[in-house]
Enzyme design. Structure first.
Site, PDB file in Angstrom:
ATOM      1  N   ARG A   1       0.841  -1.602   6.862  1.00  0.00           N
ATOM      2  CA  ARG A   1       1.563  -1.528   8.158  1.00  0.00           C
ATOM      3  C   ARG A   1       2.208  -2.762   8.324  1.00  0.00           C
ATOM      4  NH1 ARG A   1      -2.135   2.294  11.992  1.00  0.00           N
ATOM      5  NH2 ARG A   1      -2.443   4.228  10.566  1.00  0.00           N
TER       6      ARG A   1
ATOM      7  N   ARG B   1      -8.001   4.990  -6.679  1.00  0.00           N
ATOM      8  CA  ARG B   1      -8.065   5.066  -4.732  1.00  0.00           C
ATOM      9  C   ARG B   1      -9.427   5.472  -3.892  1.00  0.00           C
ATOM     10  NH1 ARG B   1      -4.662   3.595   0.682  1.00  0.00           N
ATOM     11  NH2 ARG B   1      -4.326   1.848   0.132  1.00  0.00           N
TER      12      ARG B   1
ATOM     13  N   ALA C   1       1.603   8.320  -1.282  1.00  0.00           N
ATOM     14  CA  ALA C   1       1.304   9.305  -2.457  1.00  0.00           C
ATOM     15  C   ALA C   1       1.887  10.725  -2.421  1.00  0.00           C
ATOM     16  CB  ALA C   1       0.259  10.425  -1.586  1.00  0.00           C
TER      17      ALA C   1
ATOM     18  N   GLN D   1       1.436   6.358  -7.156  1.00  0.00           N
ATOM     19  CA  GLN D   1       0.683   6.837  -6.422  1.00  0.00           C
ATOM     20  C   GLN D   1       0.246   8.599  -6.872  1.00  0.00           C
ATOM     21  OE1 GLN D   1      -1.137   7.878  -2.645  1.00  0.00           O
ATOM     22  NE2 GLN D   1      -3.019   6.508  -2.877  1.00  0.00           N
TER      23      GLN D   1
ATOM     24  N   SER E   1       0.981  -1.287  -0.435  1.00  0.00           N
ATOM     25  CA  SER E   1       0.014  -0.097   0.362  1.00  0.00           C
ATOM     26  C   SER E   1       0.717   1.266   0.315  1.00  0.00           C
ATOM     27  CB  SER E   1      -0.685   0.210   0.995  1.00  0.00           C
ATOM     28  OG  SER E   1      -2.263   1.245   1.534  1.00  0.00           O
ATOM     29  N   PRO E   2       0.517   2.417  -0.869  1.00  0.00           N
ATOM     30  CA  PRO E   2       1.250   3.619  -0.932  1.00  0.00           C
ATOM     31  C   PRO E   2       0.948   4.086   0.609  1.00  0.00           C
ATOM     32  CG  PRO E   2      -0.634   4.114  -1.556  1.00  0.00           C
ATOM     33  CD  PRO E   2      -0.968   2.613  -1.279  1.00  0.00           C
TER      34      PRO E   2
ATOM     35  N   TYR F   1      -8.592  14.112   0.483  1.00  0.00           N
ATOM     36  CA  TYR F   1      -7.659  14.847   0.050  1.00  0.00           C
ATOM     37  C   TYR F   1      -8.579  15.204  -0.865  1.00  0.00           C
ATOM     38  CZ  TYR F   1      -4.187  12.957   3.281  1.00  0.00           C
ATOM     39  OH  TYR F   1      -3.115  12.615   4.058  1.00  0.00           O
TER      40      TYR F   1
END
Length: 365
Positions: free
Chosen positions: A333, A234, A60, A102, A23-24, A186
């Site tokens: 994580r 996403r 990101a 991303q 994951s980013p 965002y």
């Protein structure tokens, strides 16, 4: 043959070697506050590729200086940025993983200090900047928020072009997947949700209007990206704000179909991040996994879906794929704790014959 965590996934002409994606995850580690990737980024992303993940996605990566969350964020608004990212993408590819990026703009959540410095708003005197958003209402900071401006038509047109230029540079840098970041409060998510979008023009009000910008951006990135390579988006499946009109899973399902029609290949389903009043499920981040399942089951287009949040072990990741809840297990994580999660998962699931460590590491496995 039943699909599982170690089944390849073909998206257009790009084959992911397995269903694990890193994951980013923002690193806030651009040393000179210039958005240029450093050795930290190369080792961080490269280690996860060595660890066997099918897709390794950058954090990101801001499409403009004003799109950064913090001054230390990664960016791709110049050729110099792309040149620094190119060796990272190439190293990831050399390990057999698919390099992904991303593309992002933080909107009203921009111009902050790093999380370990309190995520406080930054004034221009402190190295911050004026932030852009759909509307005038700022993020509800305890302290004075950064200076904010509602975007006009010129800002919107420039924003779409920022995404076009960023996608062109990302492609030149060697990335094979581009993901549009429209989640976590965002800028694109701010346009989607009526909580943060009170515009009365063609970008506000109705569902069609509020989703217009993310559709334009996705179409723009798709226009740049080669036909044989996939584009991801996403989204936050829901705002987790049940007591007010907000972005919901029903809207996410409808949007997924709209984006698929425009050429998106996978919807990466996260959740929340729009407002501090969000009411998160008791299960924590794992409570968003059913959102991905609903998008996969209820979207009419059959678009592929990635699930993220609370995936902490091999069995849970494998179960998502085996039971048809998602097409891709997106793990964040856990990868910070274990860069070699995928190799360890293969051992736990007795599928070691389907993923191999680098030759240099084989004596350790």
């Amino acid at each position: 043959m039943q699909e599982d965590l170690f089944s390849p996934l073909a998206l257009r002409e790009t084959e992911l070697p397995n269903r694990v994606m890193v994951s980013p995850m923002c690193q806030y580690s651009c040393e000179n506050r210039d958005g240029i990737a450093t050795e930290w980024h190369r080792v961080h992303l490269g280690s996860r590729a060595v660890g066997g993940a099918g897709v390794v996605m950058s954090e990101a990566t801001a499409v403009s200086p004003e799109g950064r969350i913090t001054p230390e964020d990664l960016g791709i608004w110049s050729d110099e940025h792309a040149d620094a990212l190119a060796p990272i993408a190439e190293f990831v590819r050399q390990q057999g993983s698919v390099p992904a990026i991303q593309l992002a703009h933080a909107g009203r959540k921009a111009s902050k200090t790093r999380p370990w410095e309190g995520s406080e708003p930054l004034s221009p005197e402190e190295g911050g900047w004026e932030v852009l958003a759909p509307s005038d209402e700022p993020w509800p900071y305890d302290d004075e928020p950064p200076q904010q401006r509602a975007m006009d038509q010129g800002d919107i047109e420039e924003f779409v072009e920022d995404y076009r230029r960023a996608a062109e540079r990302a492609l030149d840098a060697g990335f094979e997947i581009a993901e549009v970041h429209a989640a976590h409060g965002y800028l694109l998510h701010e346009f989607l949700s009526p909580v943060t979008n009170d515009r009365d023009d063609e970008y506000g009000g109705s569902f069609e209007n509020r989703t217009r910008l993310v559709r334009q951006v996705t179409e723009t990135v798709r226009d740049v990206w080669p036909d044989e390579k996939p584009v991801f988006v996403r989204i936050s499946g829901t705002d987790w704000l049940p007591d007010r009109e907000s972005w919901t899973i029903e809207g996410s399902i409808e949007l997924a179909d709209d984006l698929h029609e425009l050429g998106a290949d996978l919807i990466d389903v996260s959740s929340g991040g729009l407002h501090p009043d969000q009411q998160l499920p008791e299960e924590g981040s794992s409570g968003q996994l059913p959102l991905a399942e609903r998008v996969r089951e209820e979207s009419e287009s059959g678009i592929a879906v990635g699930a993220v949040g609370g995936i902490t072990d091999a069995e849970g990741a494998d179960e998502l794929i085996r039971n048809g809840k998602a097409d891709l297990a997106i793990i964040g994580r856990k990868h910070l704790r274990d860069p070699y999660f995928t190799l360890h998962a293969a051992r736990e699931l007795d599928t070691e014959d389907r993923v191999a460590p680098p030759t240099q590491y084989q004596r350790g496995f």
